[in-house]
Design a protein around this motif. Sequence first.
Motif, short mmCIF file in Angstrom:
data_model
loop_
_atom_site.label_atom_id
_atom_site.label_comp_id
_atom_site.label_asym_id
_atom_site.label_seq_id
_atom_site.Cartn_x
_atom_site.Cartn_y
_atom_site.Cartn_z
N ASP A 265 0.86 -1.19 0.00
CA ASP A 265 0.00 0.00 0.00
C ASP A 265 0.89 1.24 0.00
OD1 ASP A 265 -1.73 2.20 0.91
OD2 ASP A 265 -3.17 0.65 1.46
N ARG B 58 -10.87 5.42 2.11
CA ARG B 58 -11.83 5.47 3.21
C ARG B 58 -11.20 5.80 4.54
NH1 ARG B 58 -13.29 2.28 -0.74
NH2 ARG B 58 -15.51 1.90 -1.00
N HIS C 43 -16.47 6.12 8.66
CA HIS C 43 -17.57 6.37 7.73
C HIS C 43 -17.71 5.28 6.70
CE1 HIS C 43 -19.12 10.07 9.15
NE2 HIS C 43 -17.95 10.66 9.13
#
Length: 764
Positions: free
Chosen positions: A232, A651, A655
């Motif tokens: 990532d 994200r 939420h």
Amino acid sequence: MSETRNAIQDIWGPRTPYHGTWPLREDERVTATPDHWVQSACVLCSNGCGLDIGVKHGRIVGVRGRANDRVNHGRLGPKGLHGWEANHSPDRLTKPLIRRNGQLEEVSWEEAMRLIVERSQELIRQHTASAIGFYTSGQLFIEEYYTLGVLGKAGLGTPHMDGNTRLCTATAGAALKISFGTDGQPGSYNDLNTTEAVLLVGHNMASQQTVLWTRILDRLAGPNPPQLVVIDPRRTYTAEKATLHLAPRAGTNLAVLNGLINLLIEADQIDHEFIKAHTVGFAELRQTVEKWTPERVEHLTGVPADKLLAAARILGTSKTLVSTALQGVYQSMQATAAAVQINNIHLIRGLIGTPGNAILQMNGQPTSQNTRECGADGDLPGFRNWDNPDHMEELARLWNVHPDKIPHWAPPTHAMQIWRYCETGSIKLLWIQATNPAVSMPELARIRRILQQKDLLVVVQDAFLTETAKLADVVLPTAIWGEKTGTFTNTDRTVHISYQAINPPGEARADFDIFLDYARRMDFRDKDGQPLIKWSTPEEAFEAWKACSKGRPCDYSGLSYEKLTGGSGIQWPCNEQHPDGAEHLYTDHQFNTHADYCETYGYDLVTGAEKQPEEYKANDPKGKAIILAADYEPPHEEPDAEYPLWFTTGRVVYHFHTRTKTGRARALQEAAPAGFVQLSAEDAARHGIAEGDLVTVESRRGKVTEPARIGDIEPGLVFMPFHYGYWDHDEHDKRAANELTLTEWDPISKQPHFKYAAVRIRKA
Ligand SMILES: Nc1nc2c(c(=O)[nH]1)N[C@H]1C(S)=C(S)[C@@H](COP(=O)(O)OP(=O)(O)OC[C@H]3O[C@@H](n4cnc5c(=O)[nH]c(N)nc54)[C@H](O)[C@@H]3O)O[C@H]1N2
Ligand SMILES: Nc1nc2c(c(=O)[nH]1)N[C@H]1C(S)=C(S)[C@@H](COP(=O)(O)OP(=O)(O)OC[C@H]3O[C@@H](n4cnc5c(=O)[nH]c(N)nc54)[C@H](O)[C@@H]3O)O[C@H]1N2
Ligand code: SF4
Ligand SMILES: [Mo]
């Protein structure tokens, strides 16, 4: 008010080092003592945690985890514990609305449905049913998707039906089909209990499947912790715990994965016997990855050669491996090609179909698996192959219609093309359910323009007046989770039942009942003149779906509402052979690739060109898995002098998507009240930006301004969460990340690219 922990501050809860069993931890949060509990499961991510809904005087007052559920063993995360508050939000839609003289006005259901039905009939007369398109969701129930799938395919006969699952897990489906013949996750969450290594690619599990992550945390805290490789470009919660964190440049997953495969082959850490007996295509893979030496990978991706070598050592020496992929793969360049390489790692190492080995081509939305299974996306029900005449006949027999009624002269239209057809005017009625494209689609200025086109009738079926609903011509108010009964399936094939606990507000109706009403009013009939849709309750719809799924990989025939009630969720396939479900598919290393059984005849991984049935049949893999190689291609848009930075989106833990639910749950909204622009200290300094300064981010498609958050990201890359539309904000102050993203998609899965674009920034 009572809660077993404050999940806002303590996201994952206390550690209980894993020694072979899961200690009981029944997470609970209630605002009053319930008079009774109703069985359900959480719909705020694909993990599908079993929970009970606490009810008092006809209102939801809280939830508690179901201790006997195989998925979560009682554990719940912040969204699960808080999200239900949205059910009782005072701004729920309670009456249908129709746009008159520019304004949305309250009308009766009779008027709203009559308008939709009259327009449908007129369009069919003038243009055929191909003038009608459906853009549905990954958040309805099986019973709803199946009803929708049947009425769209065998009632109307329109090829234009897809879900927002196209933005979400289309690549998961595509990658599974390509390697194993059909959709369906080979492994289980339980493989995490014993595995020696975990590979997470473009997946921030700690934030996005918090309860699944607690399994990994407990393994890390116990004896024999697994090695964790995380790929990532940001230092996420997940990356923080990694044994090894590789942070490649945006859009370069395929080069990194080819580099890893090359090292596995070079070190001969592969299972020759397995490859020979159970796969086809290895020689081409070897040839394709050969040139991806660690030095070449480093040059292109920025991942240091020694780190790549270390990662390959972990993947090559562990005897068991669980791999996952999610949006950092699916929404990035060469999505399907990269996702397939993760399958290939397992295939060349022979790590599949046995305990401790799993490939989780993750789902995101709670019920996106079912959109794919029921054919409410661009697939056919039961993972059938639109290109196989026998499969089409099977469906026609099930529905008692002529095979030609069911569109199959070309692949079903994918969502990006549905929007394009709306733009060009060939689709004239777009019916949107349980999704908010005015915030979640790429390039929002374009989406708003399409939604407002004069000759397009836009129907929006939602529980709230979302950014999309505000632009609709007809708004249908719906019941949501907790207010209707149905079933759905999580990432590891676990099916849960979710019972109605309370009544929906006002005149809001279940999506299921809206679809049945439409089918009745349209008077869809079968070959014998009987009503096409022969069910009227969710349980009857489930029985019909069971019949449709029987004999296919996603076999539900052994399940029933009764069997799903009282205990844990149950994995499919559930049938005579597996009466209590199955942890693993492919235990005998026979895959679903037989020409007469498979869901697709395959693609070229780089161009997306579909293979001809004759070609596939001539080389029928007959149960062998398919190893497919692909070489790296550069992204469609790259930084240049004008837009010098990479942009990516994603994200935050508190939420869910466009915040229609989590933005209405007080503690979640307070925990993450506003968007932000994440950038590296180097880039911040270069632009004279300090923590909290307002930053304007601009792409070729739009610009937005949000406060800076500095650190935990590679230099040259800017990140924004995509949650923040403007329903609770100044209408004119457009602030969503998707103002900036681009309209491009993967050639195979047709999933749009939310994970890279070129932008410039300045202090506002
Ligand atoms: N809290 C929360 N949980 C959710 C959701 C939610 O909205 N909120 N939504 C649910 C849904 S529908 C989904 S689909 C999932 C999504 O779950 P994830 O895929 O985990 O979420 P994202 O944040 O979209 O993307 C994951 C990571 O991809 C990284 N990334 C970006 N570009 C690249 C790249 O080129 N290569 C690699 N390797 N990584 C890259 C980003 O830095 C990001 O950390 O979450 C589910 N769970
Ligand atoms: N830039 C960027 N964009 C992205 C992504 C990204 O990572 N970056 N991720 C993409 C992904 S993976 C996804 S899944 C999408 C999600 O995008 P959306 O699907 O647009 O997100 P939601 O906010 O979940 O919208 C669901 C809608 O359904 C409504 N709803 C809830 N339950 C029901 C029900 O039972 N019936 C009906 N009729 N309505 C209901 C909710 O009120 C809400 O308006 O966003 C995509 N967009
Ligand atoms: S991990 Fe997902 S399914 Fe489980 S409680 Fe959290 S949001 Fe709900
Ligand atoms: Mo998603």
